[in-house]
Design a protein around this motif. Structure first.
Motif, short mmCIF file in Angstrom:
data_model
loop_
_atom_site.label_atom_id
_atom_site.label_comp_id
_atom_site.label_asym_id
_atom_site.label_seq_id
_atom_site.Cartn_x
_atom_site.Cartn_y
_atom_site.Cartn_z
N ASP A 63 0.40 -1.28 -0.06
CA ASP A 63 -0.04 0.03 -0.05
C ASP A 63 0.83 1.38 -0.14
OD1 ASP A 63 -2.34 -1.51 0.00
OD2 ASP A 63 -2.52 -1.43 2.17
N ASN A 64 2.01 1.12 0.58
CA ASN A 64 2.93 2.13 0.62
C ASN A 64 4.14 2.30 -0.59
OD1 ASN A 64 2.00 3.47 3.18
ND2 ASN A 64 2.99 2.05 4.51
N GLY A 65 3.74 1.45 -1.63
CA GLY A 65 4.67 1.55 -2.74
C GLY A 65 5.99 1.17 -2.37
N LYS A 111 9.16 6.61 -18.58
CA LYS A 111 8.47 7.81 -18.08
C LYS A 111 7.30 7.96 -18.68
CE LYS A 111 12.48 9.87 -15.53
NZ LYS A 111 13.08 11.39 -15.36
N ARG A 112 7.23 8.25 -20.30
CA ARG A 112 5.98 8.44 -20.82
C ARG A 112 4.98 7.45 -20.78
NH1 ARG A 112 3.86 7.25 -25.29
NH2 ARG A 112 5.26 5.29 -25.80
N ASP A 168 1.51 6.47 -10.11
CA ASP A 168 2.45 6.91 -11.05
C ASP A 168 2.60 8.43 -11.29
OD1 ASP A 168 3.25 4.33 -12.05
OD2 ASP A 168 1.62 4.40 -13.56
N THR A 169 3.18 8.71 -10.23
CA THR A 169 3.57 9.99 -10.04
C THR A 169 4.87 10.41 -10.48
OG1 THR A 169 4.39 10.04 -7.88
CG2 THR A 169 2.19 10.51 -8.08
N ASP A 170 5.49 11.57 -10.93
CA ASP A 170 6.69 11.84 -11.24
C ASP A 170 7.88 11.26 -10.38
OD1 ASP A 170 6.32 13.01 -13.91
OD2 ASP A 170 5.86 14.89 -12.85
N GLU A 171 7.62 11.72 -8.88
CA GLU A 171 8.56 11.16 -7.93
C GLU A 171 8.43 9.60 -7.85
OE1 GLU A 171 9.53 11.90 -3.02
OE2 GLU A 171 7.29 12.73 -4.02
N ARG A 187 11.14 4.52 -8.52
CA ARG A 187 11.25 3.08 -9.09
C ARG A 187 12.52 2.83 -9.95
NH1 ARG A 187 5.60 2.38 -11.35
NH2 ARG A 187 4.89 4.09 -9.92
N LEU A 188 12.43 3.72 -10.89
CA LEU A 188 13.55 3.69 -12.14
C LEU A 188 14.90 3.56 -11.20
CD1 LEU A 188 12.13 5.62 -15.17
CD2 LEU A 188 12.08 3.21 -14.53
N ASN A 189 15.28 4.76 -10.25
CA ASN A 189 16.30 4.62 -9.54
C ASN A 189 16.66 3.39 -8.73
OD1 ASN A 189 16.81 7.13 -10.36
ND2 ASN A 189 16.22 8.14 -8.68
#
Length: 198
Positions: free
Chosen positions: A65-67, A133-134, A144-147, A152-154
């Motif tokens: 739930d907290n990602g 990202k796109r 799926d927010t920018d942050e 996730r990608l980092n």
């Protein structure tokens, strides 16, 4: 076609789940062997449903739930439990979502060796960060927010990419580096060409 083992890898948004399903359909058309698809995410969801109300399931749900990332021991347990309870040795084996770390890759090595599985295919669907990202922003999920996407990608770069280097150049594995910036159908065609399955 004799049973084969495939490990699919790629960051969130790479489309690896779709490609797993397309390869499963390809194998079903050409082989009588059954298939065992072990998706770590699906195994976690099944576990939480079956063990609903348990202390471990509740803690796991809170993490989800907290990602956050599920702990290493649960990730290994999820795919190891599927192997122990559902793998007969006669199936095409498809992994999706594991391994996520070098340590997990080493544990998976021991499992594959235990079952005598050789000539394992590791399929990396490589997608540029900009394209990921796109795609992730386009699908419009609330998480799926920018942050969140950047985090996730980092995490993928710092944890999963070193695990993939464990396979690249390893003589026990066939490593397939697939250009994932292409269309879904072109990615699939590239995978089939690279695998050279008969």
């Amino acid at each position: 076609m004799t049973p084969q083992t495939f490990i699919f890898a790629g960051p969130s948004g790479s489309g690896k789940g779709t490609q797993v399903e397309m390869l499963k359909a390809y194998l079903a058309e050409r082989s009588d062997a059954p298939q065992l698809h072990i998706s770590t995410g699906a195994e976690f969801r099944r576990f939480r449903e079956e063990k609903r109300g348990s202390h471990t399931a509740a803690l796991s749900q809170t993490i989800d739930d907290n990602g956050k990332l599920q702990p290493y021991f649960l990730a290994v347990w999820a795919w190891a439990d599927a192997l122990v309870n559902r793998f007969t040795g006669a199936e095409h084996l498809l992994f999706d979502g594991s391994p996520r770390t070098v340590t997990e890759a080493e544990v998976l090595d021991s499992a594959l060796e235990f079952y005598g599985l050789e000539n394992v295919h590791v399929i990396l669907i490589n997608v540029s960060k900009e394209e990921l990202k796109r795609r992730l922003l386009e699908r419009g999920r609330s998480d799926d927010t920018d942050e969140a996407i950047e985090n996730r990608l980092n995490w993928y770069e710092s944890k999963v990419e070193p695990a993939l280097e464990h396979y690249r150049g390893n003589e026990r594995y066939h490593f397939h580096d697939i250009d994932g910036d292409q269309s879904m159908d072109d990615v699939y065609a590239a995978i089939i060409r690279s695998l050279s399955l008969t």
